[in-house]
Design a protein around this motif. Structure first.
Motif, PDB file in Angstrom:
ATOM      1  N   LEU A 131      33.915  34.548  26.064  1.00 26.79           N
ATOM      2  CA  LEU A 131      34.588  35.276  27.129  1.00 26.79           C
ATOM      3  C   LEU A 131      35.769  36.025  26.538  1.00 26.79           C
ATOM      4  O   LEU A 131      36.581  35.443  25.808  1.00 26.79           O
ATOM      5  N   LEU A 132      35.873  37.297  26.856  1.00 24.64           N
ATOM      6  CA  LEU A 132      36.951  38.142  26.355  1.00 24.64           C
ATOM      7  C   LEU A 132      37.773  38.646  27.531  1.00 24.64           C
ATOM      8  O   LEU A 132      37.227  39.114  28.526  1.00 24.64           O
ATOM      9  N   SER A 133      39.083  38.560  27.394  1.00 23.05           N
ATOM     10  CA  SER A 133      39.999  39.066  28.415  1.00 23.05           C
ATOM     11  C   SER A 133      40.473  40.461  28.015  1.00 23.05           C
ATOM     12  O   SER A 133      40.850  40.694  26.867  1.00 23.05           O
ATOM     13  N   ILE A 134      40.454  41.391  28.966  1.00 17.11           N
ATOM     14  CA  ILE A 134      40.935  42.758  28.762  1.00 17.11           C
ATOM     15  C   ILE A 134      41.999  43.023  29.829  1.00 17.11           C
ATOM     16  O   ILE A 134      41.699  43.011  31.028  1.00 17.11           O
ATOM     17  N   THR A 135      43.227  43.247  29.413  1.00 11.47           N
ATOM     18  CA  THR A 135      44.321  43.477  30.354  1.00 11.47           C
ATOM     19  C   THR A 135      44.783  44.927  30.243  1.00 11.47           C
ATOM     20  O   THR A 135      45.159  45.379  29.163  1.00 11.47           O
ATOM     21  N   ILE A 136      44.726  45.643  31.357  1.00 10.54           N
ATOM     22  CA  ILE A 136      45.133  47.047  31.408  1.00 10.54           C
ATOM     23  C   ILE A 136      46.430  47.167  32.188  1.00 10.54           C
ATOM     24  O   ILE A 136      46.530  46.705  33.336  1.00 10.54           O
ATOM     25  N   ASN A 137      47.434  47.783  31.563  1.00 10.62           N
ATOM     26  CA  ASN A 137      48.687  48.106  32.242  1.00 10.62           C
ATOM     27  C   ASN A 137      48.631  49.576  32.661  1.00 10.62           C
ATOM     28  O   ASN A 137      48.625  50.469  31.802  1.00 10.62           O
ATOM     29  N   TYR A 138      48.565  49.816  33.966  1.00  4.62           N
ATOM     30  CA  TYR A 138      48.442  51.174  34.485  1.00  4.62           C
ATOM     31  C   TYR A 138      49.814  51.836  34.627  1.00  4.62           C
ATOM     32  O   TYR A 138      50.826  51.173  34.871  1.00  4.62           O
ATOM     33  N   GLY A 139      49.830  53.157  34.479  1.00  2.37           N
ATOM     34  CA  GLY A 139      51.042  53.937  34.627  1.00  2.37           C
ATOM     35  C   GLY A 139      51.262  54.406  36.049  1.00  2.37           C
ATOM     36  O   GLY A 139      50.682  53.867  37.003  1.00  2.37           O
ATOM     37  N   ASP A 140      52.080  55.444  36.204  1.00  2.00           N
ATOM     38  CA  ASP A 140      52.440  55.945  37.527  1.00  2.00           C
ATOM     39  C   ASP A 140      51.261  56.585  38.255  1.00  2.00           C
ATOM     40  O   ASP A 140      51.128  56.450  39.476  1.00  2.00           O
ATOM     41  N   LYS A 141      50.427  57.307  37.510  1.00  2.17           N
ATOM     42  CA  LYS A 141      49.393  58.121  38.144  1.00  2.17           C
ATOM     43  C   LYS A 141      48.011  57.489  37.965  1.00  2.17           C
ATOM     44  O   LYS A 141      47.497  57.368  36.862  1.00  2.17           O
ATOM     45  N   THR A 142      47.431  57.084  39.080  1.00  2.00           N
ATOM     46  CA  THR A 142      46.065  56.553  39.079  1.00  2.00           C
ATOM     47  C   THR A 142      45.325  57.132  40.284  1.00  2.00           C
ATOM     48  O   THR A 142      45.941  57.511  41.282  1.00  2.00           O
ATOM     49  N   PRO A 143      43.983  57.198  40.222  1.00  2.00           N
ATOM     50  CA  PRO A 143      43.229  57.837  41.293  1.00  2.00           C
ATOM     51  C   PRO A 143      43.210  57.023  42.588  1.00  2.00           C
ATOM     52  O   PRO A 143      43.289  55.792  42.568  1.00  2.00           O
ATOM     53  N   GLU A 144      43.091  57.725  43.668  1.00  2.00           N
ATOM     54  CA  GLU A 144      42.861  57.054  44.956  1.00  2.00           C
ATOM     55  C   GLU A 144      41.515  56.362  44.931  1.00  2.00           C
ATOM     56  O   GLU A 144      41.347  55.289  45.501  1.00  2.00           O
ATOM     57  N   ASN A 145      40.550  56.997  44.276  1.00  2.00           N
ATOM     58  CA  ASN A 145      39.221  56.403  44.066  1.00  2.00           C
ATOM     59  C   ASN A 145      39.011  56.259  42.567  1.00  2.00           C
ATOM     60  O   ASN A 145      38.850  57.240  41.852  1.00  2.00           O
ATOM     61  N   ALA A 146      39.023  55.028  42.103  1.00  2.00           N
ATOM     62  CA  ALA A 146      38.907  54.762  40.671  1.00  2.00           C
ATOM     63  C   ALA A 146      37.444  54.752  40.236  1.00  2.00           C
ATOM     64  O   ALA A 146      36.525  54.926  41.045  1.00  2.00           O
ATOM     65  N   THR A 147      37.245  54.555  38.948  1.00  2.00           N
ATOM     66  CA  THR A 147      35.917  54.270  38.401  1.00  2.00           C
ATOM     67  C   THR A 147      35.843  52.767  38.192  1.00  2.00           C
ATOM     68  O   THR A 147      36.727  52.176  37.570  1.00  2.00           O
ATOM     69  N   SER A 148      34.813  52.148  38.729  1.00  2.00           N
ATOM     70  CA  SER A 148      34.757  50.687  38.697  1.00  2.00           C
ATOM     71  C   SER A 148      33.313  50.217  38.536  1.00  2.00           C
ATOM     72  O   SER A 148      32.379  51.016  38.442  1.00  2.00           O
ATOM     73  N   HIS A 149      33.178  48.903  38.515  1.00  2.00           N
ATOM     74  CA  HIS A 149      31.865  48.281  38.727  1.00  2.00           C
ATOM     75  C   HIS A 149      32.070  47.221  39.796  1.00  2.00           C
ATOM     76  O   HIS A 149      32.822  46.258  39.598  1.00  2.00           O
ATOM     77  N   ARG A 150      31.415  47.415  40.932  1.00  2.00           N
ATOM     78  CA  ARG A 150      31.667  46.553  42.096  1.00  2.00           C
ATOM     79  C   ARG A 150      31.216  45.118  41.864  1.00  2.00           C
ATOM     80  O   ARG A 150      31.887  44.177  42.275  1.00  2.00           O
ATOM     81  N   GLY A 151      30.052  44.933  41.241  1.00  2.00           N
ATOM     82  CA  GLY A 151      29.447  43.600  41.144  1.00  2.00           C
ATOM     83  C   GLY A 151      29.776  42.890  39.854  1.00  2.00           C
ATOM     84  O   GLY A 151      28.886  42.483  39.106  1.00  2.00           O
ATOM     85  N   SER A 152      31.056  42.700  39.575  1.00  2.00           N
ATOM     86  CA  SER A 152      31.448  42.083  38.300  1.00  2.00           C
ATOM     87  C   SER A 152      31.036  40.617  38.202  1.00  2.00           C
ATOM     88  O   SER A 152      30.867  40.086  37.107  1.00  2.00           O
ATOM     89  N   ARG A 153      30.945  39.947  39.327  1.00  2.00           N
ATOM     90  CA  ARG A 153      30.651  38.502  39.362  1.00  2.00           C
ATOM     91  C   ARG A 153      31.710  37.699  38.603  1.00  2.00           C
ATOM     92  O   ARG A 153      31.499  36.530  38.283  1.00  2.00           O
ATOM     93  N   THR A 154      32.813  38.315  38.283  1.00  2.00           N
ATOM     94  CA  THR A 154      33.955  37.634  37.687  1.00  2.00           C
ATOM     95  C   THR A 154      35.211  38.119  38.402  1.00  2.00           C
ATOM     96  O   THR A 154      35.253  39.231  38.915  1.00  2.00           O
ATOM     97  N   THR A 155      36.230  37.294  38.388  1.00  2.00           N
ATOM     98  CA  THR A 155      37.466  37.614  39.097  1.00  2.00           C
ATOM     99  C   THR A 155      38.425  38.365  38.183  1.00  2.00           C
ATOM    100  O   THR A 155      38.629  37.985  37.021  1.00  2.00           O
ATOM    101  N   SER A 156      39.010  39.424  38.719  1.00  2.00           N
ATOM    102  CA  SER A 156      40.069  40.160  38.036  1.00  2.00           C
ATOM    103  C   SER A 156      41.396  39.832  38.715  1.00  2.00           C
ATOM    104  O   SER A 156      41.467  39.695  39.939  1.00  2.00           O
ATOM    105  N   TYR A 157      42.448  39.725  37.904  1.00  2.00           N
ATOM    106  CA  TYR A 157      43.744  39.252  38.382  1.00  2.00           C
ATOM    107  C   TYR A 157      44.761  40.388  38.269  1.00  2.00           C
ATOM    108  O   TYR A 157      44.898  41.013  37.213  1.00  2.00           O
TER     109      TYR A 157
END
Length: 390
Positions: A131-157
């Motif tokens: 299992l690998l953890s990937i932590t993203i620190n977002y800046g000021d500007k992010t989309p109203e509609n992001a790019t994602s994967h809905r069915g991760s089957r894992t919890t993001s914190y």
């Protein structure tokens, strides 16, 4: 003359040694990216927040890179930093293993609207099946509609502000079962291994699995192969092959989601139930369309030197999808798959999971809704696939 011969011989030897140890990128994990509706976004925007996401890789390696995607973002995505680490329990990480990624030598990066990018390569002791953890620190500007994967089957914190490896994630602002912006992990290694891309719908995506238990059929496949084969899950819940369904149909996303992965050697096409289940009085046309689509995707893959395996469509009697016309279409498509001479192999999921006393239905011990499998059913699917694909 003798000196020229020796020089030529040494150059030839040097080139052969360099070739023998040449390193190429190969996929160990991937997901199919999607447009993100309001219901799948965090309650607040991603701006100035830190999101920790967990993935289950297949193969290991000493040099890795991360692909980030903003293909469906409604605007640019500003990222302050990204760090990876060996995952611990839930949101915990092994702090000593944490490393920051860079992008053209910098920690911060902006992913343009409609674009994607790779991090710089980084040395990291990635172990097979970890299992690998990937932590993203977002800046000021992010989309109203992001790019994602809905069915991760894992919890993001998710927590407020910019985190560091030692930051406490024990009381996150929010927990969601989606991935944001992460698209693939590749490893660079001198040991070339096979890479299998799995194209599918919610059955491949893992509907019916246990959140955070990594018990999709593709997880069981990777484990059955001992972490020595790259297994890439490109399933999307509700996805169709030709039209309708959720997210881009398989035909439209094929070049990006399959041909765009690193060093794919084999492809499993296991998709079509949503096309059949959504057919309105045109089941025969739907079945013929699926076969034509399979042939188109197979030709594209073969042209890239990729072996193609087809999975038969599993039963769905007892589910709302079932009608005698839809069942006839399923049987017609499965018969074509079983007799396909152009493909490189068949994985008969239908024969594996169907009830011998009612072949239009999944075995009761394998399903809870008569369409998707449960972990026991997925385990059987993964082990069968490992036998067929070796």
């Amino acid at each position: 003359m003798r000196r020229k011969f020796l020089v030529a011989a040494l150059m030839s030897l040097t080139m052969s040694v360099t070739s023998a140890y040449a390193q190429d990128w190969q996929g160990t994990w991937a997901t199919a990216v999607e447009w993100t509706g309001k219901g799948d976004m965090p309650r607040e925007s991603l701006s100035n927040r830190s999101v920790r996401q967990i993935i289950h890789v297949s193969t290991g390696g000493d040099i890795i890179r991360l692909q980030l995607s903003n293909v469906f973002g409604s605007s640019d995505t500003e990222i302050k930093s990204v760090y990876i680490a060996n995952a611990g329990q839930a949101q915990q990480i092994d702090i000593k293993s944490a490393k920051y990624l860079t992008f053209n030598g910098k920690k911060n990066v902006v992913i343009p609207k409609g674009g994607s990018l790779y991090s710089d390569e980084i040395s990291f002791n990635l172990k097979p099946l970890q299992l690998l953890s990937i932590t993203i620190n977002y800046g000021d500007k992010t989309p109203e509609n992001a790019t994602s994967h809905r069915g991760s089957r894992t919890t993001s914190y998710i927590i407020a502000g910019e985190s560091k490896p030692k930051t406490n994630f024990d009381t996150p602002q929010e927990k969601v079962d989606h991935w944001y912006n992460i698209a693939a992990i590749d490893v660079k290694t001198t040991q070339k291994f096979p890479v299998i891309a799995c194209l599918g719908n919610s059955i491949t995506d893992g509907r019916g699995t246990t959140t955070n238990k990594q018990n999709r059929w593709t997880d069981f496949l990777a484990e059955s192969l001992g972490g020595k084969v790259g297994v890439l899950n490109l399933g999307i819940g509700g996805n169709a092959v030709i039209k309708g369904g959720l997210s881009e149909p398989a035909l439209k996303r094929f070049d990006r989601d399959i041909l765009g992965q690193a060093a794919v050697s084999s492809l499993i096409i296991f998709e079509g139930v949503n096309d059949i289940g959504g057919a309105k009085k045109n089941s025969e046309e739907c079945a013929d369309g699926l076969i034509a689509a399979y042939l188109e995707m197979m030709t594209k893959a073969h042209n890239k030197g990729i072996k193609v395996y087809f999975g038969t469509i599993t039963p769905f009697k007892g589910n709302d999808y079932y009608t005698i016309f839809h069942e006839a279409a399923r049987q017609y498509v499965n018969e074509w798959i079983r007799n396909c001479k152009e493909c490189d192999g068949i994985i008969d999921f239908d024969a594996l999971v169907r009830d011998p006393n009612d072949p239009a239905k999944i075995k009761a011990e394998y399903s809870d809704d008569w369409l998707h499998l449960n972990p026991k059913g997925y385990e059987a699917m993964g082990k069968l696939t490992a036998e067929k694909i070796k």
